[in-house]
Design a protein around this motif. Structure first.
Motif, PDB file in Angstrom:
ATOM      1  N   VAL A   1       0.863  -1.176   0.000  1.00  0.00           N
ATOM      2  CA  VAL A   1       0.000   0.000   0.000  1.00  0.00           C
ATOM      3  C   VAL A   1       0.899   1.224   0.000  1.00  0.00           C
ATOM      4  CG1 VAL A   1      -1.660   1.356   1.325  1.00  0.00           C
ATOM      5  CG2 VAL A   1      -1.931  -1.119   1.158  1.00  0.00           C
ATOM      6  N   GLY A   2       0.594   2.198  -0.851  1.00  0.00           N
ATOM      7  CA  GLY A   2       1.460   3.367  -0.920  1.00  0.00           C
ATOM      8  C   GLY A   2       0.755   4.585  -1.468  1.00  0.00           C
ATOM      9  N   LEU A   3       1.535   5.629  -1.682  1.00  0.00           N
ATOM     10  CA  LEU A   3       1.047   6.880  -2.244  1.00  0.00           C
ATOM     11  C   LEU A   3       1.755   7.152  -3.566  1.00  0.00           C
ATOM     12  CD1 LEU A   3       0.863   9.263   0.844  1.00  0.00           C
ATOM     13  CD2 LEU A   3      -1.058   8.327  -0.450  1.00  0.00           C
ATOM     14  N   THR A   4       1.015   7.714  -4.503  1.00  0.00           N
ATOM     15  CA  THR A   4       1.574   8.105  -5.790  1.00  0.00           C
ATOM     16  C   THR A   4       1.259   9.575  -6.040  1.00  0.00           C
ATOM     17  OG1 THR A   4       1.581   7.639  -8.177  1.00  0.00           O
ATOM     18  CG2 THR A   4      -0.500   7.309  -7.007  1.00  0.00           C
ATOM     19  N   ALA A   5       2.186  10.266  -6.683  1.00  0.00           N
ATOM     20  CA  ALA A   5       1.994  11.677  -7.035  1.00  0.00           C
ATOM     21  C   ALA A   5       2.723  11.938  -8.344  1.00  0.00           C
ATOM     22  CB  ALA A   5       2.517  12.600  -5.940  1.00  0.00           C
ATOM     23  N   GLY A   6       2.211  12.884  -9.110  1.00  0.00           N
ATOM     24  CA  GLY A   6       2.866  13.181 -10.374  1.00  0.00           C
ATOM     25  C   GLY A   6       2.096  14.199 -11.190  1.00  0.00           C
ATOM     26  N   VAL A   7       2.382  14.211 -12.487  1.00  0.00           N
ATOM     27  CA  VAL A   7       1.740  15.139 -13.399  1.00  0.00           C
ATOM     28  C   VAL A   7       1.612  14.465 -14.768  1.00  0.00           C
ATOM     29  CG1 VAL A   7       3.939  16.204 -14.051  1.00  0.00           C
ATOM     30  CG2 VAL A   7       1.797  17.492 -14.335  1.00  0.00           C
ATOM     31  N   ARG A   8       0.531  14.780 -15.474  1.00  0.00           N
ATOM     32  CA  ARG A   8       0.323  14.243 -16.819  1.00  0.00           C
ATOM     33  C   ARG A   8       0.042  15.381 -17.780  1.00  0.00           C
ATOM     34  NH1 ARG A   8      -5.131  10.715 -16.843  1.00  0.00           N
ATOM     35  NH2 ARG A   8      -5.338  11.517 -18.966  1.00  0.00           N
ATOM     36  N   PHE A   9       0.465  15.172 -19.019  1.00  0.00           N
ATOM     37  CA  PHE A   9       0.299  16.176 -20.065  1.00  0.00           C
ATOM     38  C   PHE A   9      -0.488  15.541 -21.215  1.00  0.00           C
ATOM     39  CE2 PHE A   9       4.216  16.966 -17.810  1.00  0.00           C
ATOM     40  CZ  PHE A   9       4.186  18.324 -17.540  1.00  0.00           C
ATOM     41  N   ASP A  10      -1.715  15.992 -21.436  1.00  0.00           N
ATOM     42  CA  ASP A  10      -2.548  15.499 -22.529  1.00  0.00           C
ATOM     43  C   ASP A  10      -2.419  16.450 -23.717  1.00  0.00           C
ATOM     44  OD1 ASP A  10      -4.795  13.365 -21.284  1.00  0.00           O
ATOM     45  OD2 ASP A  10      -3.858  14.692 -19.832  1.00  0.00           O
ATOM     46  N   PHE A  11      -2.249  15.886 -24.922  1.00  0.00           N
ATOM     47  CA  PHE A  11      -2.113  16.722 -26.101  1.00  0.00           C
ATOM     48  C   PHE A  11      -2.714  16.005 -27.313  1.00  0.00           C
ATOM     49  CE2 PHE A  11       1.665  14.196 -25.574  1.00  0.00           C
ATOM     50  CZ  PHE A  11       2.020  13.770 -26.850  1.00  0.00           C
TER      51      PHE A  11
END
Length: 219
Positions: free
Chosen positions: A169-179
Motif C-alpha cells: 500500500v502506498g502513495l503516488t503523485a505526479g503530473v500528466r500532459f494530454d495533447f
C-alpha cells in the motif's frame, strides 16, 4: 492483512469523497499506456541501487465540470532493485531483485489548460498485489569465480527476501500532459507506506518508484 485493508479503505475515502461531492461527471475514453521506471528498495543498513523496469496498464478519467478529475487505473508493473556489498576483503556479492505486481492507483487531479496541452497534477493512494518475482545472486571471490542463482520470491526459502509480503500500500503523485486529444505523457513517483519485509531481519523494507509513461486514448 487487516491493517492493510483499513489503510487502503481510508486512503480511498480521502481521494473519493472530494471527487464524488461534485454534481456532475463525464467519463472519458480509456487510456492504454506503457511506462519505463526506476525503482529500488529502501532498507536500513543496506544501500540499494535503482534498477530499470517497465509497466503497462489502462486508466479511465472521470472529469467534473470544474476540472477536477478522478483517475482509477489497473497496471501490471515490474520493480527492480540492485544490491552490491562486500562480505569480506576478497568477496563481493551482487543481488538483482525483480518483483511484478498487479497495481491499482486511485488518483485525484486538477486540470489546467495551457495552450495545446492539458496539464493535470495528481496525487492518491495505490495498492499492489505481488504476482511473482526472482533474484539473481552472484559472488565474486576476486579470482573470477561467479555463482549465479535464480530463486522465486515467496517460496519460503532460506533468504529473507523469499518471505516478503505480497501486498503493498502506498502513495503516488505526479503530473500528466494530454495533447492532440488522444496522447498523454505522465511522470509519477510512488512510495510504499507499509513494511513489505517478511522476517525479523528485514525491517522497514519499502519500494520507491519513478515512472515516465506514454499513453494513447481510444475513441
Amino acid at each position: 492483512m487487516k491493517t492493510l485493508r483499513t489503510a487502503f479503505i481510508a486512503l480511498m475515502a480521502v481521494v473519493c469523497l472530494p471527487a464524488f461531492s461534485q454534481k456532475s461527471f463525464s467519463i472519458e475514453h480509456p487510456f492504454v499506456g506503457i511506462d519505463a521506471n526506476l525503482s529500488k528498495f529502501t532498507l536500513d543498513d543496506f544501500k540499494f541501487k535503482f534498477g530499470y523496469a517497465a509497466e503497462a496498464g489502462v486508466e479511465v478519467s472521470l472529469a467534473s465540470v470544474d476540472k477536477l478529475v478522478f483517475i482509477p487505473s489497473l497496471q501490471f508493473i515490474t520493480k527492480n532493485s540492485n544490491l552490491e556489498y562486500k562480505e569480506s576483503e576478497n568477496t563481493t556479492k551482487y543481488k538483482d531483485y525483480s518483483l511484478s505486481y498487479l497495481q491499482i492507483p486511485i488518483r485525484l487531479g486538477y486540470q489546467f489548460q495551457t495552450g495545446d496541452f492539458v496539464v493535470t497534477p495528481f496525487v492518491g493512494p495505490y495498492i499492489g498485489v505481488g504476482l511473482f518475482g526472482n533474484y539473481d545472486y552472484k559472488a565474486h571471490s576476486g579470482k573470477g569465480n561467479d555463482l549465479g542463482i535464480d530463486i522465486n520470491v515467496g517460496n519460503g526459502g532460506a533468504d529473507p527476501f523469499d518471505n516478503m509480503s505480497r501486498f503493498e500500500v502506498g502513495l503516488t503523485a505526479g503530473v500528466r500532459f494530454d495533447f492532440r486529444e488522444k496522447y498523454c505523457v505522465s511522470l509519477h513517483y510512488d512510495n510504499s507506506l507499509n513494511d513489505i519485509g517478511g522476517s525479523a531481519w528485514l525491517k522497514s523494507v519499502r519500494w520507491q518508484t519513478i515512472g515516465l509513461g506514454l499513453s494513447y486514448k481510444f475513441k
